[in-house]
Design a protein around this motif. Structure first.
Motif, PDB file in Angstrom:
ATOM      1  N   GLY A 161      50.048   6.302  10.177  1.00 18.84           N
ATOM      2  CA  GLY A 161      51.400   5.868   9.898  1.00 18.84           C
ATOM      3  C   GLY A 161      52.399   6.758  10.605  1.00 18.84           C
ATOM      4  O   GLY A 161      52.046   7.441  11.577  1.00 18.84           O
ATOM      5  N   SER A 162      53.618   6.770  10.121  1.00 19.55           N
ATOM      6  CA  SER A 162      54.618   7.605  10.763  1.00 19.55           C
ATOM      7  C   SER A 162      55.618   8.102   9.727  1.00 19.55           C
ATOM      8  O   SER A 162      55.687   7.574   8.617  1.00 19.55           O
ATOM      9  CB  SER A 162      55.346   6.802  11.834  1.00 19.55           C
ATOM     10  N   TYR A 163      56.349   9.125  10.113  1.00 16.15           N
ATOM     11  CA  TYR A 163      57.365   9.674   9.224  1.00 16.15           C
ATOM     12  C   TYR A 163      58.528  10.130  10.090  1.00 16.15           C
ATOM     13  O   TYR A 163      58.340  10.817  11.088  1.00 16.15           O
ATOM     14  CB  TYR A 163      56.776  10.860   8.449  1.00 16.15           C
ATOM     15  N   GLY A 164      59.719   9.713   9.727  1.00 16.64           N
ATOM     16  CA  GLY A 164      60.889  10.123  10.503  1.00 16.64           C
ATOM     17  C   GLY A 164      62.066  10.346   9.582  1.00 16.64           C
ATOM     18  O   GLY A 164      62.204   9.678   8.555  1.00 16.64           O
ATOM     19  N   GLU A 165      62.894  11.315   9.930  1.00 12.64           N
ATOM     20  CA  GLU A 165      64.063  11.608   9.100  1.00 12.64           C
ATOM     21  C   GLU A 165      65.345  11.341   9.871  1.00 12.64           C
ATOM     22  O   GLU A 165      65.382  11.498  11.088  1.00 12.64           O
ATOM     23  CB  GLU A 165      64.040  13.082   8.668  1.00 12.64           C
ATOM     24  N   GLU A 166      66.351  10.932   9.167  1.00 12.75           N
ATOM     25  CA  GLU A 166      67.676  10.745   9.755  1.00 12.75           C
ATOM     26  C   GLU A 166      68.561  11.797   9.100  1.00 12.75           C
ATOM     27  O   GLU A 166      68.770  11.764   7.883  1.00 12.75           O
ATOM     28  CB  GLU A 166      68.173   9.334   9.422  1.00 12.75           C
ATOM     29  N   VAL A 167      69.013  12.769   9.886  1.00 15.87           N
ATOM     30  CA  VAL A 167      69.816  13.837   9.309  1.00 15.87           C
ATOM     31  C   VAL A 167      71.269  13.365   9.217  1.00 15.87           C
ATOM     32  O   VAL A 167      71.888  13.044  10.240  1.00 15.87           O
ATOM     33  CB  VAL A 167      69.691  15.129  10.152  1.00 15.87           C
ATOM     34  N   LEU A 168      71.804  13.281   8.005  1.00 13.76           N
ATOM     35  CA  LEU A 168      73.168  12.799   7.824  1.00 13.76           C
ATOM     36  C   LEU A 168      74.148  13.976   7.822  1.00 13.76           C
ATOM     37  O   LEU A 168      75.257  13.875   8.325  1.00 13.76           O
ATOM     38  CB  LEU A 168      73.282  12.018   6.509  1.00 13.76           C
ATOM     39  N   SER A 169      73.738  15.076   7.239  1.00 14.02           N
ATOM     40  CA  SER A 169      74.531  16.309   7.284  1.00 14.02           C
ATOM     41  C   SER A 169      73.543  17.438   7.027  1.00 14.02           C
ATOM     42  O   SER A 169      72.356  17.185   6.829  1.00 14.02           O
ATOM     43  CB  SER A 169      75.600  16.283   6.189  1.00 14.02           C
ATOM     44  N   SER A 170      74.050  18.671   7.012  1.00  9.69           N
ATOM     45  CA  SER A 170      73.110  19.781   6.818  1.00  9.69           C
ATOM     46  C   SER A 170      72.488  19.746   5.413  1.00  9.69           C
ATOM     47  O   SER A 170      71.469  20.377   5.167  1.00  9.69           O
ATOM     48  CB  SER A 170      73.819  21.105   7.056  1.00  9.69           C
ATOM     49  N   ASN A 171      73.121  19.003   4.493  1.00  8.86           N
ATOM     50  CA  ASN A 171      72.590  18.975   3.125  1.00  8.86           C
ATOM     51  C   ASN A 171      71.988  17.633   2.735  1.00  8.86           C
ATOM     52  O   ASN A 171      71.500  17.484   1.622  1.00  8.86           O
ATOM     53  CB  ASN A 171      73.683  19.296   2.106  1.00  8.86           C
ATOM     54  N   SER A 172      72.133  16.639   3.569  1.00  9.13           N
ATOM     55  CA  SER A 172      71.560  15.353   3.168  1.00  9.13           C
ATOM     56  C   SER A 172      70.900  14.643   4.346  1.00  9.13           C
ATOM     57  O   SER A 172      71.325  14.788   5.502  1.00  9.13           O
ATOM     58  CB  SER A 172      72.638  14.461   2.544  1.00  9.13           C
ATOM     59  N   ARG A 173      69.876  13.946   4.017  1.00 13.17           N
ATOM     60  CA  ARG A 173      69.144  13.194   5.035  1.00 13.17           C
ATOM     61  C   ARG A 173      68.422  12.035   4.360  1.00 13.17           C
ATOM     62  O   ARG A 173      68.284  12.015   3.129  1.00 13.17           O
ATOM     63  CB  ARG A 173      68.155  14.094   5.779  1.00 13.17           C
ATOM     64  N   THR A 174      68.002  11.084   5.164  1.00 20.46           N
ATOM     65  CA  THR A 174      67.160  10.019   4.636  1.00 20.46           C
ATOM     66  C   THR A 174      65.853  10.046   5.426  1.00 20.46           C
ATOM     67  O   THR A 174      65.803  10.613   6.527  1.00 20.46           O
ATOM     68  CB  THR A 174      67.808   8.629   4.792  1.00 20.46           C
ATOM     69  N   ALA A 175      64.830   9.460   4.863  1.00 22.79           N
ATOM     70  CA  ALA A 175      63.543   9.451   5.573  1.00 22.79           C
ATOM     71  C   ALA A 175      62.862   8.112   5.354  1.00 22.79           C
ATOM     72  O   ALA A 175      63.044   7.480   4.303  1.00 22.79           O
ATOM     73  CB  ALA A 175      62.652  10.570   5.043  1.00 22.79           C
ATOM     74  N   ILE A 176      62.146   7.685   6.364  1.00 18.84           N
ATOM     75  CA  ILE A 176      61.323   6.475   6.232  1.00 18.84           C
ATOM     76  C   ILE A 176      59.894   6.842   6.594  1.00 18.84           C
ATOM     77  O   ILE A 176      59.642   7.397   7.671  1.00 18.84           O
ATOM     78  CB  ILE A 176      61.853   5.335   7.132  1.00 18.84           C
ATOM     79  N   GLU A 177      58.991   6.568   5.672  1.00 19.46           N
ATOM     80  CA  GLU A 177      57.567   6.809   5.970  1.00 19.46           C
ATOM     81  C   GLU A 177      56.860   5.459   5.988  1.00 19.46           C
ATOM     82  O   GLU A 177      57.110   4.610   5.125  1.00 19.46           O
ATOM     83  CB  GLU A 177      56.957   7.712   4.898  1.00 19.46           C
ATOM     84  N   THR A 178      56.010   5.267   6.977  1.00 18.55           N
ATOM     85  CA  THR A 178      55.205   4.045   6.977  1.00 18.55           C
ATOM     86  C   THR A 178      53.733   4.434   6.873  1.00 18.55           C
ATOM     87  O   THR A 178      53.303   5.430   7.451  1.00 18.55           O
ATOM     88  CB  THR A 178      55.382   3.208   8.256  1.00 18.55           C
ATOM     89  N   ILE A 179      53.022   3.652   6.112  1.00 16.64           N
ATOM     90  CA  ILE A 179      51.569   3.845   5.974  1.00 16.64           C
ATOM     91  C   ILE A 179      50.932   2.544   6.454  1.00 16.64           C
ATOM     92  O   ILE A 179      51.285   1.466   5.957  1.00 16.64           O
ATOM     93  CB  ILE A 179      51.184   4.101   4.505  1.00 16.64           C
ATOM     94  N   THR A 180      50.055   2.641   7.421  1.00 17.83           N
ATOM     95  CA  THR A 180      49.448   1.432   7.952  1.00 17.83           C
ATOM     96  C   THR A 180      48.532   0.801   6.899  1.00 17.83           C
ATOM     97  O   THR A 180      47.723   1.502   6.279  1.00 17.83           O
ATOM     98  CB  THR A 180      48.627   1.766   9.216  1.00 17.83           C
ATOM     99  N   VAL A 181      48.686  -0.508   6.714  1.00 18.41           N
ATOM    100  CA  VAL A 181      47.869  -1.211   5.724  1.00 18.41           C
ATOM    101  C   VAL A 181      46.421  -1.303   6.225  1.00 18.41           C
ATOM    102  O   VAL A 181      46.183  -1.611   7.394  1.00 18.41           O
ATOM    103  CB  VAL A 181      48.449  -2.622   5.472  1.00 18.41           C
ATOM    104  N   THR A 182      45.473  -0.974   5.353  1.00 16.54           N
ATOM    105  CA  THR A 182      44.060  -1.069   5.719  1.00 16.54           C
ATOM    106  C   THR A 182      43.349  -2.020   4.757  1.00 16.54           C
ATOM    107  O   THR A 182      43.904  -2.385   3.719  1.00 16.54           O
ATOM    108  CB  THR A 182      43.367   0.318   5.623  1.00 16.54           C
ATOM    109  N   ASP A 183      42.127  -2.370   5.101  1.00 18.76           N
ATOM    110  CA  ASP A 183      41.364  -3.312   4.268  1.00 18.76           C
ATOM    111  C   ASP A 183      41.091  -2.776   2.873  1.00 18.76           C
ATOM    112  O   ASP A 183      40.882  -3.535   1.932  1.00 18.76           O
ATOM    113  CB  ASP A 183      40.020  -3.641   4.944  1.00 18.76           C
ATOM    114  N   GLU A 184      41.044  -1.433   2.741  1.00 17.13           N
ATOM    115  CA  GLU A 184      40.703  -0.866   1.425  1.00 17.13           C
ATOM    116  C   GLU A 184      41.873  -0.960   0.431  1.00 17.13           C
ATOM    117  O   GLU A 184      41.716  -0.638  -0.748  1.00 17.13           O
ATOM    118  CB  GLU A 184      40.247   0.587   1.565  1.00 17.13           C
ATOM    119  N   MET A 185      43.043  -1.400   0.904  1.00 14.40           N
ATOM    120  CA  MET A 185      44.193  -1.455  -0.010  1.00 14.40           C
ATOM    121  C   MET A 185      44.216  -2.785  -0.757  1.00 14.40           C
ATOM    122  O   MET A 185      44.277  -3.840  -0.136  1.00 14.40           O
ATOM    123  CB  MET A 185      45.497  -1.302   0.771  1.00 14.40           C
TER     124      MET A 185
END
Lengths: 180, 364
Positions: free
Chosen positions: B166-190
């Protein structure tokens, strides 16, 4: 284990597939070594994952490709130590083996059942350095790297640790004699 | 050292390999998120500028709220503006935006605070390709770029998966706040429904745990595809096209002789697809990872390549596979004497191949 230098160089240049190939060649050693330090499968797998991550992040700093294995296992042992330290756990060891090794440098015989108890009374730094040195055969400079302490400090840990261990064992014998 | 642990009886080969792969993926994500953060970090010219901006935004907000008392039309428009944005709604990914707007995501909004750092699990989307998780991070003090490392670890119904990507990325909004999006690839075991456990770790040893039930969205439509071809030793087998509000995807398998991969000349893992609708509009590709397996002399890959969602008026798609070959690379190595040596780039010796296009009819 000897590795193909070309593959190691590819890994040093950030080739993830080459790096994975090298780790797969060492997979058994990685697992059993980790298991010998952390004592259970789940933790051994965690340590391997952490070692793969850290070593891939720092492989560009490996100056001598021939020492890939030595370098990799140093990272693995450091990760094992970190995990155990975080959980405040002692490195597992086999009592008889540690005993044999301590014994060969000891004038008096030590009885197995006293050793674990005596060792557990030492502070964790003394315990760790004794187990790494006597049981895992690690040289002092590697123990110093793993524990992130100067070589001199490790020598002191070993000296004082052994002294305390002797005292504890002696106390334990005396107590034992009183009750028998 | 004498090796006589009781647990030596069985070597868990698959699990060890999975741990190795996860570690490498984790490192790669760290490297790529580091470079992404470098590009995305906004320029902040001193505290005064931030303070002025905050004050002017606050003033504008007060005026708007006051004016809305006198204008019902304005009040109605204002109600549509989120005061605190949603991570998916504010993202520049069309699929996530659409899924958010159509209510396909699970909005969680659970916040946990440790050491003055508040982490909010904002929203989760489980579609045919990924489990996507949106986080908001707010802190009393400044945090360094890699404070949260390579993102979260996850469990499925309390169990750690054998392998994940999967992947993980952050969007820095200011020195004290940020958002992040993590993706997990779907597999057959899910499974289609399960309890997703999440663990985010901070540099100072903090651990934020979240647990939330997730369900795969039900609007996914699947169209079987039977497109098989062998071109220049590469076998390609496209099996399915699926689409929904959050995106479309092409599922396929490919394989080739493993010796080519050993020699750095593998191409079957480099297949991408170009997709155009009946009017010639191209659907934007978001690529997608490839999972490889070596069986004897053959290297086999499976993958889902992801695309933006398709419009409702699309009736037919023309999909053309192609090879995405590297145009540069190589590097510098260190020889046994510690001297730098140049490493040869073999990518330019990879020959392009021409695959056949195929059509997919979208049921109306």
């Amino acid at each position: 284990m000897k590795h193909d230098i070309y593959t190691v160089k590819k890994a040093i240049n950030g080739d993830a597939r080459a790096f994975e190939e090298l780790l797969i060649l060492e997979e058994k050693m990685l697992y059993y070594k980790a298991l010998s330090y952390v004592g259970n499968k789940e933790d051994a797998l965690d340590v391997i994952q952490e070692t793969s991550c850290k070593s891939f992040l720092s492989i560009s700093q490996l100056r001598t490709p021939e020492y890939f294995s030595t370098w990799l296992f140093r990272i693995l042992i450091r990760e094992c130590y970190k995990l155990l330290k975080k959980r405040d756990q002692i490195i597992p060891y086999e009592e008889n083996e540690l005993l044999r090794r301590l014994d060969s440098k000891q004038e008096e015989d030590i009885e197995s059942f006293h050793l674990g108890e005596a060792l557990s009374k030492l502070n964790s730094s003394y315990q760790t350095s004794i187990i790494l040195f006597y049981y895992h055969d690690l040289p002092i400079n590697e123990i110093s790297e793993i524990m992130e302490k100067p070589v001199g400090t490790i020598k002191t840990y070993l000296r004082r640790g052994k002294k305390k261990l002797e005292n504890e064992l002696e106390r334990s014998y005396k107590l034992n004699e009183k009750f028998t | 050292m004498k090796n006589s642990h009781n647990q030596l009886n069985e070597f868990p080969k698959e699990q060890v390999r999975s741990a190795i792969q996860q570690g490498i993926t984790q490192a790669e994500t760290k490297i790529s998120s580091k470079s992404k953060n470098g590009q995305r970090r906004p320029l902040i010219n001193g505290n005064h500028k931030v303070l002025y901006s905050v004050c002017s935004v606050a003033a504008a907000f007060i005026i708007l709220v006051w004016t809305s008392h006198y204008s019902p039309a304005l009040a109605s428009s204002l109600s549509k503006i989120p005061i605190i944005g949603s991570v998916f709604g504010d993202s520049d990914l069309i699929g996530l935006k659409q899924a958010h707007e159509k209510g396909l995501t699970s909005q969680i909004g659970e916040t946990k605070t440790i050491n003055g750092i508040s982490i909010t699990l904002d929203e989760v989307l489980y579609d045919q390709n990924n489990i996507t998780i949106g986080l908001k991070m707010e802190s009393e003090r400044e945090l360094d770029d890699e404070y949260f490392g390579a993102g979260m670890d996850f469990t499925i119904d309390g169990k750690r998966p054998y392998g994940s990507s999967g992947s993980y990325g952050e969007e820095v909004l200011s020195s004290n706040s940020r958002t992040a999006i993590e993706t997990i690839t779907v597999t057959d075991e899910m499974p289609n429904e399960f309890d997703l456990g999440l663990l985010l770790k901070g540099s100072n040893g903090e651990s934020w745990h979240f647990s939330t039930p997730v369900n795969q969205v039900k609007d996914i439509k699947k169209v079987p595809v039977q497109h098989t071809e062998i071109v220049d030793g590469i076998k390609l087998d496209v099996t399915e096209f699926s689409y929904g509000a959050s995106g479309a995807s092409v599922s396929f398998k490919s394989s080739e002789n493993a010796k080519l991969v050993d020699d750095g000349l593998g191409r079957a893992a480099k297949i991408e697809f170009k997709m155009v609708d009946q009017n010639g509009n191209e659907i934007k590709s978001h690529s997608g990872g490839v999972e490889g397996k070596r069986v004897k002399d053959k290297m086999s890959y499976t993958s889902n390549k992801q695309f933006d969602p398709i419009d409702s008026d699309v009736t037919e798609l023309t999909i053309t596979p192609y090879l995405s070959l590297p145009t540069g690379g190589g590097g510098v190595g260190i020889d046994k004497n510690g001297e730098e040596i140049e490493l040869e780039f073999k990518g330019d010796s990879l020959q392009p191949v021409e695959f056949e296009s195929f059509k997919v009819k979208i049921p109306q």
